[in-house]
Scaffold this motif. Structure first.
Motif, short mmCIF file in Angstrom:
data_model
loop_
_atom_site.label_atom_id
_atom_site.label_comp_id
_atom_site.label_asym_id
_atom_site.label_seq_id
_atom_site.Cartn_x
_atom_site.Cartn_y
_atom_site.Cartn_z
N PHE A 68 1.07 -13.66 56.52
CA PHE A 68 1.08 -14.07 57.93
C PHE A 68 1.70 -12.97 58.76
O PHE A 68 2.58 -12.26 58.32
N ASP A 69 1.24 -12.82 60.02
CA ASP A 69 1.73 -11.78 60.91
C ASP A 69 3.02 -12.25 61.58
O ASP A 69 3.04 -12.61 62.76
N ARG A 70 4.08 -12.27 60.79
CA ARG A 70 5.38 -12.70 61.27
C ARG A 70 6.33 -11.51 61.34
O ARG A 70 6.09 -10.48 60.72
N PRO A 71 7.44 -11.63 62.07
CA PRO A 71 8.39 -10.53 62.16
C PRO A 71 8.87 -10.05 60.78
O PRO A 71 9.02 -8.84 60.57
N ALA A 72 9.08 -10.97 59.85
CA ALA A 72 9.54 -10.56 58.51
C ALA A 72 8.49 -9.72 57.81
O ALA A 72 8.81 -8.74 57.13
N ALA A 73 7.22 -10.06 57.97
CA ALA A 73 6.14 -9.28 57.34
C ALA A 73 6.05 -7.90 57.98
O ALA A 73 5.85 -6.90 57.28
N ARG A 74 6.22 -7.82 59.29
CA ARG A 74 6.20 -6.51 59.96
C ARG A 74 7.39 -5.66 59.52
O ARG A 74 7.25 -4.45 59.32
N ALA A 75 8.55 -6.28 59.34
CA ALA A 75 9.73 -5.55 58.87
C ALA A 75 9.50 -5.03 57.45
O ALA A 75 9.85 -3.90 57.12
N TYR A 76 8.88 -5.84 56.60
CA TYR A 76 8.56 -5.44 55.24
C TYR A 76 7.63 -4.22 55.25
O TYR A 76 7.85 -3.24 54.55
N ALA A 77 6.58 -4.28 56.07
CA ALA A 77 5.63 -3.17 56.15
C ALA A 77 6.29 -1.90 56.68
O ALA A 77 5.93 -0.80 56.29
N ALA A 78 7.30 -2.05 57.56
CA ALA A 78 8.02 -0.89 58.06
C ALA A 78 8.84 -0.22 56.95
O ALA A 78 8.95 1.00 56.89
N VAL A 79 9.40 -1.01 56.04
CA VAL A 79 10.20 -0.49 54.93
C VAL A 79 9.29 0.09 53.85
O VAL A 79 9.63 1.08 53.20
N ASN A 80 8.14 -0.50 53.64
CA ASN A 80 7.23 -0.13 52.57
C ASN A 80 5.79 -0.05 53.12
O ASN A 80 4.95 -0.88 52.81
N PRO A 81 5.49 0.96 53.96
CA PRO A 81 4.21 0.99 54.67
C PRO A 81 2.98 1.09 53.77
O PRO A 81 1.90 0.68 54.16
N GLU A 82 3.11 1.59 52.57
CA GLU A 82 1.96 1.72 51.67
C GLU A 82 1.97 0.65 50.58
O GLU A 82 1.49 0.85 49.48
N PHE A 83 2.53 -0.52 50.90
CA PHE A 83 2.71 -1.58 49.91
C PHE A 83 1.40 -2.01 49.25
O PHE A 83 1.40 -2.46 48.11
N ARG A 84 0.30 -1.90 49.94
CA ARG A 84 -0.98 -2.36 49.37
C ARG A 84 -1.46 -1.49 48.21
O ARG A 84 -2.21 -1.94 47.37
N THR A 85 -1.00 -0.24 48.17
CA THR A 85 -1.52 0.68 47.15
C THR A 85 -0.47 1.33 46.26
O THR A 85 -0.82 1.89 45.23
N ASN A 86 0.80 1.28 46.63
CA ASN A 86 1.79 2.05 45.87
C ASN A 86 2.44 1.29 44.71
O ASN A 86 3.17 1.87 43.91
N GLY A 87 2.22 -0.01 44.60
CA GLY A 87 2.78 -0.76 43.48
C GLY A 87 4.26 -1.08 43.61
O GLY A 87 4.87 -1.61 42.68
#
Length: 122
Positions: A68-87
Motif C-alpha cells: 500500500f502507498d503509505r508513509p511507512a512504505a515510502r520510508a522503506y523505499a527511501a532506505v532500500n530503493p532497490e528492494f524489488r531486485t536486490n534481495g
C-alpha cells in the motif's frame, strides 16, 4: 477465507528467555481483506506458543509490507530503493507487551465489527 496460510513459526531468540514469532505467508481472498486477519494469525501463534513456553518473553519479527502507498512504505523505499531486485529487506520487531497485545486484539475487532462497505481509513 484464506487461499493458503502458512502458520507463523516460533523459535528461540537471542535474548534471555526470548522466543520469536516469525511471520508466515498468509494469502487472503480479496473479499476478506482489510479485516486484520494477519493480526489475528500472529496473535493466535503467540497464544499457542505462550501456552507451551509460559515464562518466555515473546517477540514478533516481520518484514515490512510494501503493498500500500503509505508513509511507512515510502520510508522503506527511501532506505532500500532497490528492494524489488536486490534481495535485501528491512524488517522490524517488537516485544509482546500488555499494550501491544491489547492493540493486536482491538485492531482486528474494530475491522471485523465495522459494517460492510465502510471505507478503510487507516
Amino acid at each position: 477465507m484464506c487461499e493458503t496460510g502458512i502458520h507463523a513459526r516460533t523459535a528461540p531468540f537471542g535474548l534471555p528467555g526470548g522466543r520469536v514469532i516469525l511471520g508466515g505467508k498468509l494469502r487472503i481472498l480479496p473479499g476478506f481483506r482489510n479485516r486484520g486477519l494477519h493480526l489475528l494469525s500472529g496473535l493466535t501463534s503467540f497464544l499457542q506458543d505462550k501456552l507451551r513456553h509460559p515464562r518466555s518473553r515473546h517477540y514478533r519479527l516481520s518484514i515490512a509490507s510494501l503493498f500500500f502507498d503509505r508513509p511507512a512504505a515510502r520510508a522503506y523505499a527511501a532506505v532500500n530503493p532497490e528492494f524489488r531486485t536486490n534481495g535485501y529487506y528491512v524488517g522490524f520487531w517488537f516485544r509482546f507487551t500488555p499494550d501491544n497485545l491489547a492493540s493486536l486484539t482491538r485492531a482486528p475487532l474494530r475491522k471485523l465489527l465495522r459494517s460492510p462497505g465502510t471505507p478503510h481509513l487507516e
